[in-house]
Design an enzyme around this catalytic site. Structure first.
Site, PDB file in Angstrom:
ATOM      1  N   GLU A   1     -47.621 -41.657  79.780  1.00  0.00           N
ATOM      2  CA  GLU A   1     -48.122 -42.536  79.215  1.00  0.00           C
ATOM      3  C   GLU A   1     -47.296 -43.759  79.526  1.00  0.00           C
ATOM      4  OE1 GLU A   1     -49.724 -42.099  74.876  1.00  0.00           O
ATOM      5  OE2 GLU A   1     -47.772 -43.101  74.718  1.00  0.00           O
TER       6      GLU A   1
ATOM      7  N   HIS B   1     -47.403 -15.472  85.447  1.00  0.00           N
ATOM      8  CA  HIS B   1     -48.629 -14.507  85.213  1.00  0.00           C
ATOM      9  C   HIS B   1     -49.845 -15.233  85.345  1.00  0.00           C
ATOM     10  CE1 HIS B   1     -45.680 -10.994  85.380  1.00  0.00           C
ATOM     11  NE2 HIS B   1     -44.841 -11.959  85.051  1.00  0.00           N
TER      12      HIS B   1
ATOM     13  N   LYS C   1     -60.197 -44.857  71.488  1.00  0.00           N
ATOM     14  CA  LYS C   1     -60.540 -45.300  70.322  1.00  0.00           C
ATOM     15  C   LYS C   1     -61.641 -46.224  69.925  1.00  0.00           C
ATOM     16  CE  LYS C   1     -55.427 -45.253  69.546  1.00  0.00           C
ATOM     17  NZ  LYS C   1     -54.207 -45.924  69.509  1.00  0.00           N
TER      18      LYS C   1
END
Ligand code: PA5
Length: 444
Positions: free
Chosen positions: A285, A306, A420
């Protein structure tokens, strides 16, 4: 002082020592910009001197509130998202016993909500809390974020229905802005205990404020030692005695400029899984802006050897690794000898599990370096409140320096608004009428 050692020797195949030295004046100027507060986002630099500026009286007050919640609750739900949850989660996981999910010794259990909009998650949580004595710490700097607001509305209603409004108000603590936002209004009206997130500390830099400190104290960890660890590191950084943040910031930028676009944070201690998540938010961010920025990824080794091990060893060579190495485990577990030795493991008999882990770490580092993955090694002595406080401050300082070296404002996050706006338009939120019309047209 709690030691953080940054070793860049295994990064020097991809970038030369002289290339790093040539960045010395650039890094100096970024440090000065940060410390003197002369750069972009300088109204969000409260975290730089936060550890020293945190009075012990505030820590005592937080501790007293934590004790009250501990004595009254079997479960405390921490409601928040992004910087309002990841720091607390990271420290609580790093210091806790993962199997002590609920027992008298670790009462109360800490659970998280408001960091997703999962209907089933909230349904399951409500059912889990049913019949239990629970409290809520609701955290939102803006006081208007949708995810925690939905979770809090549900949990507040559940708590009030179970114990009545007055007792519920005693078991709810709100951490938010001093004056603004819906949560502040609600908290004032209901008479909740509150703590303030100062204007000059952004969400992802707020773990050492009440945002992180209250949940960490409720979990039973020593917040004074955590803040002390950060204070030591702050002092060493600001006095210039400790250059580790500068070395890390410089090396990752040098690697980025040489074409290594992805940084993978690696741990060899499963307790650090959420510390990696906290770091991902801090760097992602802060730096992913203006179509620039190292992509922060993270793995837990040896688990992910793995799954992702193949890609890292052999995939596209655009990555570098930063390993957090914890030198000492807290407990000793030795591998037993077995007469039949059917599993062929007797060559390890008598060795500590951590010794095997350390050889996995060294072997992997050598293999990845051989495979063209530069490596930055960050070592700490052990995992405790003090070392974690230091490590948090170290990564925050390096992040500020690194963002300025990259040429972005490390302290804003304009990009997170886009989703948003669309979500509110799609949900026909009042005030978004024009956006609602436009988006409905677009998806028709
Ligand atoms: O770092 C940030 O600023 C964000 O990640 C915020 O912490 C996150 O969006 C939550 O915001 P708020 O605390 O206002 O609800």
């Amino acid at each position: 002082m709690n030691n953080i050692r940054v070793n860049i020797n295994d990064a020097l195949g991809a970038v030369s020592q002289s290339a790093i030295e040539a960045m010395a004046s650039e890094v100096r100027s970024s440090v000065n910009t940060l410390v003197e507060g002369t750069g972009a986002g300088n109204d969000f630099l409260g975290w730089v001197r936060l550890p020293e500026n945190t009075p012990d009286t505030l820590l005592d007050d937080i501790q007293a509130t934590a004790e009250r919640l501990r004595s009254e609750c079997e479960v405390v739900v921490v409601v928040g998202i992004g910087g309002s949850y990841l720091g607390a989660k990271a420290v609580i996981e790093a210091l806790g016993n993962p199997f002590d999910v609920y027992n008298a010794a670790c009462k109360p259990q800490i659970v998280f909500a408001g960091h997703n909009i999962g209907e089933d998650y909230l349904y399951d949580l409500q059912h889990y809390l049913d019949g239990k004595k629970f409290g809520i710490i609701v955290i939102s700097k803006s006081g208007t974020t949708t995810e925690p607001a939905i979770a809090f509305r549900l949990l507040k209603a559940q708590l009030e229905a179970a114990v009545g409004r007055e007792t519920a108000a005693r078991r709810i603590v709100a951490i938010t802005d001093a004056k603004r936002g819906a949560l502040r209004t609600l908290a004032n009206e209901e008479g909740y205990t509150t703590y303030v997130i100062e204007d000059n500390v952004g969400g992802r830099f707020s773990v050492l404020t009440p945002v992180g400190l209250l949940p960490i104290a409720v979990a039973g960890h020593d917040i004074k030692a955590l803040v002390d660890g950060a204070r030591e590191r702050q002092k060493a950084f600001l006095s210039g005695a400790d250059k580790s943040a500068e070395v890390y910031a410089t090396t990752r930028n040098a690697l980025y400029r040489s074409g290594k676009k992805i940084e993978i944070l690696v741990n060899y201690n499963p307790r650090l899984h959420y510390f990696n998540e906290w770091w991902k938010q801090l760097y992602g961010e802060s730096e992913g802006k203006d179509h620039k920025g190292i992509y922060p990824a993270a793995v837990d080794f040896s688990t992910d050897l793995h799954s992702m091990g193949q890609w890292i060893q052999d995939g596209e060579r655009t990555i570098f690794e930063t390993v957090i190495s914890v030198e000492n485990a807290d407990h000793e577990v030795r591998i037993p000898s077995d007469d039949a030795n059917l599993d062929g493991l007797n060559f390890l008999a008598g060795k500590r599990v951590d010794e095997v882990n350390k050889m996995a770490e060294l072997g992997t580092r050598l293999a990845h370096v051989d495979g063209g993955v530069p490596n930055i090694l960050i070592s700490i002595d052990s995992l405790n409140e003090r070392t974690l406080g230091g490590l948090i401050y170290f990564f925050e300082a390096a992040c500020g320096i690194s963002g300025y070296m990259l040429g972005v404002n490390p302290f804003n996050q304009p990009g997170v608004e886009a989703y948003k706006r669309n979500m509110f338009a799609l949900l026909a939120k009042p005030g978004y009428e024009e956006e609602t019309r436009a988006i409905r047209e677009r998806i028709r």
